[in-house]
Design an enzyme around this catalytic site. Structure first.
Site, PDB file in Angstrom:
ATOM      1  N   GLY A 623      -8.793  29.667 -86.591  1.00 54.37           N
ATOM      2  CA  GLY A 623      -9.210  28.543 -85.647  1.00 54.37           C
ATOM      3  C   GLY A 623      -8.235  28.209 -85.413  1.00 54.37           C
ATOM      4  O   GLY A 623      -6.971  28.499 -85.537  1.00 54.37           O
ATOM      5  N   GLY A 625      -7.374  23.849 -84.765  1.00 53.80           N
ATOM      6  CA  GLY A 625      -7.302  22.116 -85.642  1.00 53.80           C
ATOM      7  C   GLY A 625      -6.252  21.178 -84.645  1.00 53.80           C
ATOM      8  O   GLY A 625      -5.585  21.870 -83.961  1.00 53.80           O
ATOM      9  N   PHE A 627      -4.445  19.608 -86.250  1.00 52.64           N
ATOM     10  CA  PHE A 627      -3.257  19.372 -86.786  1.00 52.64           C
ATOM     11  C   PHE A 627      -2.400  20.766 -87.007  1.00 52.64           C
ATOM     12  O   PHE A 627      -1.046  20.805 -86.872  1.00 52.64           O
ATOM     13  CB  PHE A 627      -3.591  19.520 -88.227  1.00 52.64           C
ATOM     14  CG  PHE A 627      -2.192  19.259 -89.655  1.00 52.64           C
ATOM     15  CD1 PHE A 627      -1.984  18.504 -89.787  1.00 52.64           C
ATOM     16  CD2 PHE A 627      -2.258  20.624 -90.939  1.00 52.64           C
ATOM     17  CE1 PHE A 627      -0.507  17.920 -90.969  1.00 52.64           C
ATOM     18  CE2 PHE A 627      -1.261  20.554 -91.343  1.00 52.64           C
ATOM     19  CZ  PHE A 627      -0.673  19.748 -91.818  1.00 52.64           C
ATOM     20  N   GLY A 628      -2.836  21.599 -86.819  1.00 51.19           N
ATOM     21  CA  GLY A 628      -2.103  23.056 -86.083  1.00 51.19           C
ATOM     22  C   GLY A 628      -3.123  24.433 -86.199  1.00 51.19           C
ATOM     23  O   GLY A 628      -4.423  24.281 -86.405  1.00 51.19           O
ATOM     24  N   ASP A 741     -11.331  11.654 -85.758  1.00 49.18           N
ATOM     25  CA  ASP A 741     -11.988  12.624 -84.777  1.00 49.18           C
ATOM     26  C   ASP A 741     -13.380  13.400 -85.028  1.00 49.18           C
ATOM     27  O   ASP A 741     -12.795  14.380 -85.312  1.00 49.18           O
ATOM     28  CB  ASP A 741     -10.547  13.851 -84.477  1.00 49.18           C
ATOM     29  CG  ASP A 741     -10.317  14.337 -83.992  1.00 49.18           C
ATOM     30  OD1 ASP A 741     -11.644  13.770 -82.856  1.00 49.18           O
ATOM     31  OD2 ASP A 741     -10.046  15.463 -83.333  1.00 49.18           O
TER      32      ASP A 741
END
Ligand SMILES: *[C@@H]1O[C@H](CO)[C@@H](O)[C@H](O)[C@H]1NC(C)=O
Ligand SMILES: *[C@@H]1O[C@H](CO)[C@@H](O)[C@H](O)[C@H]1NC(C)=O
Ligand SMILES: *[C@@H]1O[C@H](CO)[C@@H](O)[C@H](O)[C@H]1NC(C)=O
Ligand SMILES: *[C@@H]1O[C@H](CO)[C@@H](O)[C@H](O)[C@H]1NC(C)=O
Ligand SMILES: *[C@@H]1O[C@H](CO)[C@@H](O)[C@H](O)[C@H]1NC(C)=O
Ligand SMILES: *[C@@H]1O[C@H](CO)[C@@H](O)[C@H](O)[C@H]1NC(C)=O
Length: 938
Positions: A623, A625, A627-628, A741
């Site tokens: 995946g 996200g 964040f990365g 989020d």
């Protein structure tokens, strides 16, 4: 002195254990040992604890050569409400290092590993929490002895039982460890590290004549020392070093060091029990031969301490020469749980910074002992008898657990409120000083051989019950008893009292029994008094009997509860064992933890190589996200993990990353995805989370195949889980955490399709990186709170808005944002609101749900969802209210709540208005003008 030094050095060099002047004052207790012996490795004499402690039982391990003799046995104590103490002999006002160690070993107990408390006098020392049976847990405290003895007590097991392997007392030299605060604070050692160590083994006696333990910086325990700057070099010398300053660090520690050859030196370690005020010492000595025009000058950039960060250290200058000790120190500095040190050379310096050792101790406030006069009287009473285990109860009478024969007040310092010494073979007279125990309420001294007069107790205004019967007391029966305002019972029968009974005592205000005192006369003696007394005794007798019965029942109940509590805590324990890790060897308690759940530990540091191995060099991407990218991995212990790599490669904010992670890793809730560990190497920032097998809620709800298996009840359960997780972030954490989020792709599902919220708490990091672009609001289109977007004021209601969207998604199965789906309205909010206002729920609901749900349950969710997406934050419910509404809907859906029977949509619109609690009615009215009555403006 010179001679002694020479001898000392000789001994050190030849590694022959030899006797130093201090050693004769060492007290080294091997708990559970069969006898006294000398450890051949150190030359120290260990004594068995038999002469220190008469309680408990001993566990002996089968001898293996690996462990030193003092760890081949331990003594354990019952897990009851008593304390078990060792009293160490001290010299008043002399400073000592006191060390307790704990090795549980592979005992064959099925019980969970022990967790219990240790105290020094009335002061809490530490919570001992065993997680690794093969590790020696060490607790060290530096104290100035308050009197001629210091009791160390074990008590209060919450799992297992209290036990102890060794207890050591090491006198320190006069100058050592003096602080301005020692009248009120002990020093609890949090870290003592020898840099550039030759081996992984700590340095202690005989290298350190005071037997401090200097941990090696090679020690690979997780989170122990990380974040070493590139270019760090280990150096050593064999030359002698002048160490005779205040703290006398051992020569062997000073002979090694680390230097930052690239100009920087950095380390990071966790300090258990912090944030707290600390005493911090650095031990420095120039041990490289610098050229004529070379200099070593550096300053400390971290931790940031006002007034200290610009100070330039020049060791040789500060110490007045090379090979001499310089001890810069902070006597009182406030440190965080994560300590990051960073030293950097000055521009004009030719050499990088150097560090030989550091030592950090936490100030622990001394808790006052029980009132000393009360204590002295208890001692006097104790000396009246020569029999019975009660005489050997040691430590403070009241704290942490009170002696069996006293009750205490909860004041500080504690006072004695009850003395219970019935039938204890007391011989002698009642101490006169008892008149000072002015908080005493009950005195039970009956059934002994006490002689002499009844002492003056007229000042004990709180006395309610006095039992002096069945003794040999003589003299008058004092009249002051009549003036004691609270007195209820006075029993003096069967003594040798004489004279007249003061008439005031017979007023009937309290029960009095004075039978069988041959010399005692009643003035104008009357049978009436006697019968009154008799009745009172009978009455009080039945009263006592019923009390006893009641207490019996309570005791039984209590025991049952204790049992069930025990099994509960052991269950909890099992779950935490999975996530446990080795914390630093010292303190195990987390006194100042920011979060409520104490049973979990911080996530551990995982090296980059271990992560690369676990993810097969990041081969399976699962995946992407905020964040990365996210990769699948499997750790050595078989645990499946999701590995998130920061896409932000900037080196800024590293410190913040570490602080945030260490805070985050202490947030634990069953509906939040647990952080397993983190890594920060080569400018890579990596977070390792528990792997969630069923992926994101988004994948399920927007997949035509998967959504079939997601019926209404399972959607409700998922919503409940997620709401609980968010509510915990908002109100269970301190400081409160706002997710920022919330969306269906941040709600993850485990194998049982239960939900956990992910990706919380890192938001701050993201925002911090964009502070210069203040118009950027974090969040995802379609979920973003319009109020937050407009004015950047973030609060928990922004999460509520986003969660409202999630609820609408669960109802409708539609995406939150789509031009095709919603036409000019663009988003799900306006579409859903206008349909719901018309009472048209059938056009909202996910077609794959049709016919499988109770309409009331659906309405309940629709109501709360629409409230949650109110344009103004103040009008939205709190997360807990949302959670309650979902639970309500679940009850309705499961049928445990009778349905209203109305299925017409218009009456349900009515329900929208009447079913809210009054607090929400206000909220509804707050902007009804533009939302509830007018058609949508768009
Ligand atoms: C061990 O040493 C202690 C303290 O020196 C002493 O009191 C005790 O009698 C000794 N025990 C044995 C078995 O020698
Ligand atoms: C220790 O060893 C003896 C004999 O080798 C054995 O009988 C005993 O069960 C062992 N005890 C433990 C606790 O392992
Ligand atoms: C202990 O302190 C005294 C002075 O208080 C000093 O003379 C002596 O050298 C110290 N002992 C050691 C071993 O450092
Ligand atoms: C340390 O400084 C803080 C703040 O100035 C103060 O409150 C505290 O009493 C001092 N001493 C100790 C031992 O914490
Ligand atoms: C000082 O050091 C530099 C190189 O670091 C060297 O070239 C120079 O000759 C030295 N000067 C003296 C006076 O030693
Ligand atoms: C520093 O050392 C020198 C000799 O190396 C000595 O003369 C001087 O007195 C010392 N200064 C101090 C403050 O100790």
């Amino acid at each position: 002195m010179g001679m002694l030094c020479y001898l000392l050095l000789l001994c050190l060099h030849m590694m022959i254990p030899c006797v130093f002047s201090q050693v004769k004052d060492f007290v080294s207790i091997d708990c559970g040992a069969r006898g006294n012996y000398t450890d051949p490795n150190t030359g120290l004499t260990w004594v068995s604890d038999v002469s220190f402690n008469r309680y408990g039982n001993v566990v002996e391990f089968n001898t293996t050569n690996k462990i030193s003799p003092q760890y081949r046995s331990y003594r354990y104590f019952p897990a009851d409400n008593k304390k078990y103490c060792y009293t160490l002999p001290t010299t008043e006002r002399k400073r000592y290092l006191i060390r307790a160690t704990f090795l549980y070993g592979d005992s064959n107990f099925d019980d969970p590993y022990p967790m219990f408390e240790i105290y020094m006098d009335a002061t809490h020392w530490s919570t001992v929490k065993i997680k690794d049976a093969s590790r020696v847990y060490v607790e060290e405290m530096i104290v100035r002895a308050p009197s001629d003895s210091v009791p160390v007590c074990l008590c209060c097991a919450s799992t297992g039982f209290p036990f102890i392997s060794t207890l050591e007392l090491r006198p320190l030299n006069d100058s050592m460890y003096m602080t301005d605060y020692e009248d009120n604070f002990f020093l609890k050692v949090a870290a003592r590290i020898n840099f550039g160590a030759m081996t992984i083994n700590p340095i202690r006696y005989p290298d350190d004549p005071y037997d401090r333990i200097w941990e090696s910086d090679l020690d690979q325990r997780q989170n122990y020392l990380v974040g070493m700057a590139p270019g760090t070099k280990r150096i050593r010398t064999l030359k002698n070093i002048k160490t005779s300053l205040r703290e006398y660090p051992p020569l062997k520690v000073m002979q090694t060091a680390v230097v930052g050859t690239k100009g920087r030196l950095s380390y990071r370690l966790d300090l258990d029990g912090f944030p707290a005020n600390a005493r911090a010492y650095a031990y420095l000595a120039e041990i490289e031969d610098l050229g004529k025009n070379e200099t070593r000058k550096f300053s400390m950039l971290q931790p940031s301490i006002p007034g200290y960060n610009d100070v330039v250290v020049n060791i040789a200058e500060n110490a007045n020469g090379s090979y001499a000790l310089y001890e810069p120190s902070y006597m009182n500095v406030s440190l965080d749980f994560v300590l990051s040190c960073l030293f950097s050379k000055t521009r004009d310096s030719t050499r990088g910074p150097l560090l030989n050792a550091i030592e950090i101790s936490k100030y622990v406030q001394i808790v006052p002992k029980t009132d000393s006069q009360d204590d002295a009287i208890l001692d006097a009473l104790r000396s009246l008898s020569s029999k019975g285990a009660w005489r050997h109860e040691s430590g403070d009478p009241c704290v942490p657990a009170q002696w069996e024969w006293v009750n205490c007040s909860s004041t500080m310092p504690s006072r004695i409120t009850k003395i219970f010494l019935s039938n204890k073979v007391l011989n002698g007279s009642i101490p006169m000083e008892i008149k000072q125990m002015n908080q005493l309420e009950e005195l039970w001294l009956d059934g002994n051989s006490l002689r002499g007069l009844i002492p003056d107790m007229s000042s004990l205004r709180s006395l309610t019950v006095v039992h002096l019967e069945n003794n040999r007391l003589s003299g008058q029966l004092p009249s002051y008893f009549a003036e004691l305002p609270k007195l209820r019972e006075l029993y003096v029968q069967n003594n040798c009292l004489s004279g007249n009974i003061p008439p005031a005592l017979l007023s009937g205000k309290f029960i009095i029994n004075y039978d069988a005192n041959p010399g005692l006369n009643i003035i104008g003696g009357s049978g009436h008094q006697r019968s009154l007394r008799f009745i009172l005794i009978v009455v009080s007798g039945t009263f006592v009997a019923s009390i006893i019965l009641l207490l019996g029942c309570l005791w039984l109940l209590r025991n049952r509860r204790r049992k069930s509590l025990k099994s509960e805590s052991s269950e909890k324990y099992d779950s935490f064992r999975i996530v446990s890790k080795h914390s630093t060897r010292y303190s195990i308690s987390r006194g100042a933890s920011l979060f409520a759940d104490e049973n979990f530990d911080v996530a551990c540091y995982i090296s980059l190589s271990a992560i690369e191995e676990g993810t097969c060099n990041f081969s399976t991407k699962i995946g992407e996200g905020s964040f990365g990218p996210v990769y699948y991995g499997k750790m050595k212990d078989g645990k499946e993990v999701a590995v998130k790599i920061s896409s932000d490669q900037s080196s800024h904010g590293t410190q913040q990353f570490v602080n945030e992670v260490s805070l985050l890793s202490r947030v634990h809730h069953k509906n939040l995805v647990p952080l397993v560990g983190y890594c920060e190497e080569d400018h890579q920032r990596i977070l390792v989370y528990e792997y969630m097998h069923n992926g994101t809620l988004r994948n399920h709800i927007h997949d035509s195949e998967k959504k079939r298996s997601l019926n209404w009840l399972s959607r409700l359960l998922i919503a409940e889980d997620a709401a609980k997780g968010l509510a915990y972030l908002h109100s269970g954490c301190n400081p409160c955490i706002i997710h920022r989020d919330v969306k269906t792709s941040n709600i993850l599902l485990d194998t049982n399709m239960r939900a956990k919220v992910s990706d919380f708490g890192l938001s701050k990091q993201a925002e911090e990186n964009f502070t210069h672009i203040s118009s950027v609001a974090r969040g995802t289109v379609g979920y973003l709170d319009p109020e937050y977007y407009a004015n950047q004021q973030l609060n928990d209601k922004s999460d509520v808005y986003s969660f409202g969207i999630v609820l609408l998604e669960l109802i409708s199965g539609r995406k939150p944002f789509s031009v095709e789906d919603y036409g000019s309205d663009w988003n799900i909010v306006h579409w859903a609101r206008s349909l719901l206002r018309k009472g048209d729920i059938s056009n909202i609901v996910d077609p794959s749900l049709i016919g499988t749900f109770k309409i009331e349950s659906l309405w309940r969710i629709a109501e709360i969802a629409i409230l949650s997406v109110e344009p103004h934050g103040v009008c939205r419910p709190r997360m807990q209210e949302v959670e309650l509404a979902i639970q309500d809907a679940i009850k309705i859906e499961k049928g445990s709540k009778p349905s209203s029977g109305s299925s017409s949509s218009s009456s349900n619109v009515l329900a929208l208005h009447v079913s809210f609690p009054s607090s929400q009615l206000e909220i509804l009215s707050c902007n009804s003008s533009n939302n509830m009555n007018l058609p949508s403006a768009r």
